[in-house]
Write a protein that holds these residues in place. Structure first.
Motif, mmCIF file in Angstrom:
data_model
loop_
_atom_site.group_PDB
_atom_site.id
_atom_site.type_symbol
_atom_site.label_atom_id
_atom_site.label_comp_id
_atom_site.label_asym_id
_atom_site.label_seq_id
_atom_site.Cartn_x
_atom_site.Cartn_y
_atom_site.Cartn_z
ATOM 1 N N PHE A 62 0.838 -1.197 0.000
ATOM 2 C CA PHE A 62 0.000 0.000 0.000
ATOM 3 C C PHE A 62 0.877 1.253 0.000
ATOM 4 N N GLY A 63 1.906 1.256 0.842
ATOM 5 C CA GLY A 63 2.804 2.413 0.895
ATOM 6 C C GLY A 63 3.508 2.648 -0.422
ATOM 7 N N ALA A 64 3.991 1.583 -1.061
ATOM 8 C CA ALA A 64 4.673 1.717 -2.352
ATOM 9 C C ALA A 64 3.721 2.203 -3.436
ATOM 10 N N ASP A 65 2.498 1.687 -3.439
ATOM 11 C CA ASP A 65 1.513 2.077 -4.451
ATOM 12 C C ASP A 65 1.138 3.548 -4.349
ATOM 13 N N HIS A 66 1.288 4.128 -3.142
ATOM 14 C CA HIS A 66 0.850 5.508 -2.930
ATOM 15 C C HIS A 66 2.020 6.463 -2.690
ATOM 16 N N ASP A 67 3.204 6.096 -3.204
ATOM 17 C CA ASP A 67 4.357 7.007 -3.291
ATOM 18 C C ASP A 67 5.016 7.360 -1.961
ATOM 19 N N PHE A 68 4.829 6.550 -0.932
ATOM 20 C CA PHE A 68 5.568 6.772 0.308
ATOM 21 C C PHE A 68 7.003 6.264 0.146
ATOM 22 N N ASP A 69 7.928 6.912 0.855
ATOM 23 C CA ASP A 69 9.321 6.475 0.854
ATOM 24 C C ASP A 69 9.551 5.358 1.862
ATOM 25 N N MET A 70 8.767 5.343 2.933
ATOM 26 C CA MET A 70 8.904 4.307 3.944
ATOM 27 C C MET A 70 7.585 4.161 4.687
ATOM 28 N N VAL A 71 7.417 3.036 5.353
ATOM 29 C CA VAL A 71 6.242 2.802 6.179
ATOM 30 C C VAL A 71 6.723 2.336 7.548
ATOM 31 N N SER A 72 5.938 2.607 8.566
ATOM 32 C CA SER A 72 6.269 2.120 9.903
ATOM 33 C C SER A 72 5.005 1.647 10.595
ATOM 34 N N LEU A 73 5.193 0.685 11.450
ATOM 35 C CA LEU A 73 4.098 0.095 12.223
ATOM 36 C C LEU A 73 4.338 0.433 13.686
ATOM 37 N N ARG A 74 3.319 0.969 14.323
ATOM 38 C CA ARG A 74 3.462 1.478 15.679
ATOM 39 C C ARG A 74 2.410 0.830 16.580
ATOM 40 N N SER A 75 2.740 0.650 17.838
ATOM 41 C CA SER A 75 1.780 0.098 18.784
ATOM 42 C C SER A 75 1.041 1.227 19.496
ATOM 43 N N LEU A 76 -0.140 0.920 19.959
ATOM 44 C CA LEU A 76 -1.040 1.934 20.529
ATOM 45 C C LEU A 76 -0.701 2.177 21.991
ATOM 46 N N SER A 77 -0.311 3.400 22.316
ATOM 47 C CA SER A 77 0.066 3.733 23.691
ATOM 48 C C SER A 77 -1.148 4.119 24.519
ATOM 49 N N ILE A 78 -1.013 3.895 25.819
ATOM 50 C CA ILE A 78 -1.977 4.469 26.743
ATOM 51 C C ILE A 78 -1.688 5.961 26.881
ATOM 52 N N ILE A 79 -2.628 6.707 27.425
ATOM 53 C CA ILE A 79 -2.388 8.090 27.809
ATOM 54 C C ILE A 79 -2.742 8.222 29.286
ATOM 55 N N ASP A 80 -2.451 9.369 29.839
ATOM 56 C CA ASP A 80 -2.748 9.607 31.253
ATOM 57 C C ASP A 80 -4.251 9.777 31.411
ATOM 58 N N SER A 81 -4.922 8.666 31.632
ATOM 59 C CA SER A 81 -6.379 8.679 31.698
ATOM 60 C C SER A 81 -6.842 7.694 32.770
ATOM 61 N N PRO A 82 -7.870 8.031 33.523
ATOM 62 C CA PRO A 82 -8.369 7.099 34.532
ATOM 63 C C PRO A 82 -9.164 5.939 33.942
ATOM 64 N N ASP A 83 -9.450 6.008 32.646
ATOM 65 C CA ASP A 83 -10.303 4.996 32.020
ATOM 66 C C ASP A 83 -9.544 4.347 30.871
ATOM 67 N N GLU A 84 -9.173 3.088 31.025
ATOM 68 C CA GLU A 84 -8.429 2.383 29.985
ATOM 69 C C GLU A 84 -9.337 1.547 29.092
ATOM 70 N N ARG A 85 -10.657 1.661 29.250
ATOM 71 C CA ARG A 85 -11.557 0.802 28.484
ATOM 72 C C ARG A 85 -11.446 1.047 26.986
ATOM 73 N N ALA A 86 -11.352 2.321 26.600
ATOM 74 C CA ALA A 86 -11.247 2.613 25.169
ATOM 75 C C ALA A 86 -9.965 2.026 24.600
ATOM 76 N N HIS A 87 -8.881 2.110 25.350
ATOM 77 C CA HIS A 87 -7.616 1.541 24.909
ATOM 78 C C HIS A 87 -7.727 0.022 24.785
ATOM 79 N N SER A 88 -8.321 -0.617 25.787
ATOM 80 C CA SER A 88 -8.427 -2.081 25.788
ATOM 81 C C SER A 88 -9.244 -2.591 24.608
ATOM 82 N N ALA A 89 -10.271 -1.867 24.230
ATOM 83 C CA ALA A 89 -11.129 -2.298 23.126
ATOM 84 C C ALA A 89 -10.415 -2.261 21.788
#
Length: 377
Positions: free
Chosen positions: A236-263
């Motif tokens: 997909f990245g090559a087809d759309h003219d990107f020079d590189m692609v990266s895959l990142r994991s989803l971080s938590i933020i400073d929040s009292p509710d982690e339900r949205a993150h867990s889902a």
């Protein structure tokens, strides 16, 4: 930074010191992105060497100016991402754009010493009405510059002109799906078309002009709804003219509710940011914070915080004003007190308790990256 990563860095000091002092250049990798700072003057060389000592000592009053710095050009965004203080409505600061004069004054102080200037934090930087002036100021210095964007106005003529006249080193385009449907699950309100059209226009301009910058990177957050698309990411990245692609994991933020993150957590354990035991995040004890000593964030209102995770500036080092310089704040007594707390009692600060780096197996939030075309930073 993990403790073992810290000592790996220390082991590279002799080679880095040789490159700095003899060749006046510094090669490094920042979040999986290869970088080099060339033609360093003696101020920048000496500051880089002195900053390295903070990896060992973490002085409450640092020996050096920051090596890396984040600038929140905008605390306003056009999307509603659920794991983001702006999108989740958790930002108590007013939405605003950084004053150009503030940016210019701070860069005049710290710019000569920086290795990396990251020009975003909790808003969309390309919404800034004077993005061209900001990029022109940043380009005056030798540091590598990064912009991360959701790409929703990347195809606009004014934005294209700004990026072509004063290109950053890397333009990171955050797309979290290979279709509008998957991308919009997290990037609520987003469309792929303007982002991809903007990348294509920049790639065409680079080919015509022979420009090497900006390096066009697509960044995808691995989540439950898009993990089935990850095998097609490079194509997909090559087809759309990107020079590189990266895959990142989803971080938590400073929040009292982690339900949205867990889902949103992927099913595949290798794509998850943390290890889990009995459904709960497993905690590690080998983390050594370096942000407070080398990598501050300047928020849009002039507040200087130890780390972008303090997004509401609950414990700022201080505020840069016309009467208070960045130097006053960075080397000041209040900053020393905040660093003392971070170094000795981080659990007393909510943004440290919920730090996205502490429980990771490595310091980087990125999982992997792939160069699709030769890049020269």
């Amino acid at each position: 930074m993990r403790s073992w990563e810290r000592w790996q860095y220390v082991a590279r000091v002799p080679r880095n010191a040789w490159d700095l002092t003899v060749h006046g250049q510094y090669h490094f990798v920042f979040d999986y992105m290869p970088m080099v700072v060339r033609r360093m003057d003696w101020r920048q060389r000496l500051n880089t060497l002195r900053a390295g000592l903070n990896l060992v000592h973490r002085r409450l009053s640092p020996w050096a100016w920051p090596l890396n710095m984040q600038f929140e050009l905008s605390s306003v965004c056009n999307l509603r991402c659920p794991i983001c203080p702006v999108g989740a409505g958790q930002l108590s600061r007013p939405g605003q754009f950084m004053d150009v004069d503030l940016f210019e004054r701070v860069m005049a102080e710290v710019g000569p010493y920086l290795l990396v200037a990251a020009l975003w934090a909790w808003g969309e930087p390309l919404l800034h009405p004077e993005i061209g002036r900001l990029l022109a100021i940043a380009r005056h210095y030798r540091s590598s510059t990064l912009i991360s964007t959701n790409g929703q106005n990347l195809d606009q003529p004014g934005v294209q002109c700004a990026l072509q006249e004063n290109p950053p080193t890397y333009l990171i385009v955050a797309l979290d799906g290979l279709t509008d449907e998957t991308n919009a699950v997290y990037r609520k309100g987003a469309r792929l078309a303007p982002a991809l059209a903007g990348v294509r226009a920049l790639a065409d301009w680079k080919r015509r002009s022979g420009a090497r910058l900006p390096i066009l990177q697509m960044r995808l957050l691995a989540m439950r709804h898009n993990e089935h698309e990850i095998p097609r990411l490079c194509q997909f990245g090559a087809d759309h003219d990107f020079d590189m692609v990266s895959l990142r994991s989803l971080s938590i933020i400073d929040s009292p509710d982690e339900r949205a993150h867990s889902a949103l957590l992927p099913q595949a354990p290798t794509l998850r940011p943390y290890a889990y035991q009995d459904g709960r995040r497993a905690h590690r004890t080998d983390f050594v914070c370096q942000h407070a000593f080398t990598f501050p964030t300047l928020l849009a209102d002039g507040s200087v915080v130890s780390c972008e995770q303090d997004y509401n500036a609950s414990r700022p080092y201080g505020v840069v004003t016309r009467d208070t310089s960045f130097s006053d704040v960075w080397f000041g007594a209040h900053a020393r007190e905040v660093r003392k707390t971070i170094r000795g009692a981080p659990a007393t600060l909510s943004f440290c308790r919920n730090c996205p780096f502490v429980d990771r197996p490595t310091s980087s939030c990125s999982l992997e990256s792939h160069v699709l075309r030769p890049v020269e930073p």
